[in-house]
Design an enzyme around this catalytic site. Structure first.
Site, PDB file in Angstrom:
ATOM      1  N   GLN A   1       0.844  -1.202   0.000  1.00 48.56           N
ATOM      2  CA  GLN A   1       0.000   0.000   0.000  1.00 48.56           C
ATOM      3  C   GLN A   1       0.873   1.243   0.000  1.00 48.56           C
ATOM      4  O   GLN A   1       1.129   1.835   1.050  1.00 48.56           O
ATOM      5  CB  GLN A   1      -0.882  -0.037   1.253  1.00 48.56           C
ATOM      6  CG  GLN A   1      -1.907   1.031   1.333  1.00 48.56           C
ATOM      7  CD  GLN A   1      -3.052   0.786   0.381  1.00 48.56           C
ATOM      8  OE1 GLN A   1      -3.496  -0.322   0.197  1.00 48.56           O
ATOM      9  NE2 GLN A   1      -3.522   1.828  -0.227  1.00 48.56           N
ATOM     10  N   PHE A   2       1.338   1.670  -1.188  1.00 50.80           N
ATOM     11  CA  PHE A   2       2.220   2.836  -1.258  1.00 50.80           C
ATOM     12  C   PHE A   2       1.535   4.104  -0.758  1.00 50.80           C
ATOM     13  O   PHE A   2       2.189   5.047  -0.324  1.00 50.80           O
ATOM     14  CB  PHE A   2       2.771   3.031  -2.678  1.00 50.80           C
ATOM     15  CG  PHE A   2       1.826   3.683  -3.647  1.00 50.80           C
ATOM     16  CD1 PHE A   2       1.850   5.062  -3.826  1.00 50.80           C
ATOM     17  CD2 PHE A   2       0.911   2.927  -4.363  1.00 50.80           C
ATOM     18  CE1 PHE A   2       0.983   5.667  -4.716  1.00 50.80           C
ATOM     19  CE2 PHE A   2       0.051   3.529  -5.259  1.00 50.80           C
ATOM     20  CZ  PHE A   2       0.075   4.906  -5.424  1.00 50.80           C
ATOM     21  N   THR A   3       0.206   4.155  -0.803  1.00 44.44           N
ATOM     22  CA  THR A   3      -0.510   5.369  -0.404  1.00 44.44           C
ATOM     23  C   THR A   3      -0.388   5.663   1.086  1.00 44.44           C
ATOM     24  O   THR A   3      -0.739   6.762   1.525  1.00 44.44           O
ATOM     25  CB  THR A   3      -1.998   5.321  -0.809  1.00 44.44           C
ATOM     26  OG1 THR A   3      -2.621   4.224  -0.150  1.00 44.44           O
ATOM     27  CG2 THR A   3      -2.142   5.190  -2.311  1.00 44.44           C
TER      28      THR A   3
END
Length: 146
Positions: free
Chosen positions: A78-80
């Site tokens: 989950q890069f966000t």
């Protein structure tokens, strides 16, 4: 590293309608990696996740770990999680690691959990995913390496 940890009664992740990871009881993890993260960060966070006492004992106290309850993990990249929303209306993702580094550290984290005897299911790195789960409690925590 930043992990949003949610205690789950069940969880699954789909890519293009097909289930690629599924657990029955344990932890739903959203895993973010930043530029400076290393294998040591992955090992530290895996140790923390496996041993946090966040499951109830027979007296309804959060006194048992994932290892104690033989729980499973659904780990989703989950890069966000490294989105900076302080300025403007569009998040800035400059703190998120580039995909090649992020995937290496993400896989090291999952492997560190497996080495502790945890069954780890995953999503598909970099894919658009549909995640479905039942939060147990609800219990939601953030674990960071720095």
């Amino acid at each position: 590293m930043r992990v949003v940890l949610q205690r789950a009664k069940r969880a699954e992740v789909r890519v293009e309608g097909e289930v690629v990871g599924k657990i029955d009881h344990g932890l739903m993890l959203l895993v973010g990696v930043t530029h400076e993260d290393s294998h040591e960060d992955a090992a530290y966070v895996a140790e923390k996740v496996a041993n946090l006492r966040i499951f109830e004992d027979d007296q309804d106290k959060m006194n048992l770990s994932l290892l104690d309850v033989e729980g499973q993990v659904l780990s989703v990249s989950q890069f966000t999680l490294y989105g900076d929303c302080r300025k403007g209306r569009r998040p800035n993702f400059m703190e998120a690691a580039k995909p090649d580094h992020a995937e290496t550290i993400y896989e090291a984290f999952n492997e560190a959990l497996r080495n502790k005897g945890v069954k780890v299911e995953t999503g598909q790195f970099g894919a658009m995913m549909d995640v479905d789960f039942v939060n147990d409690g609800p219990v939601t925590l953030i674990v960071e390496s720095k």
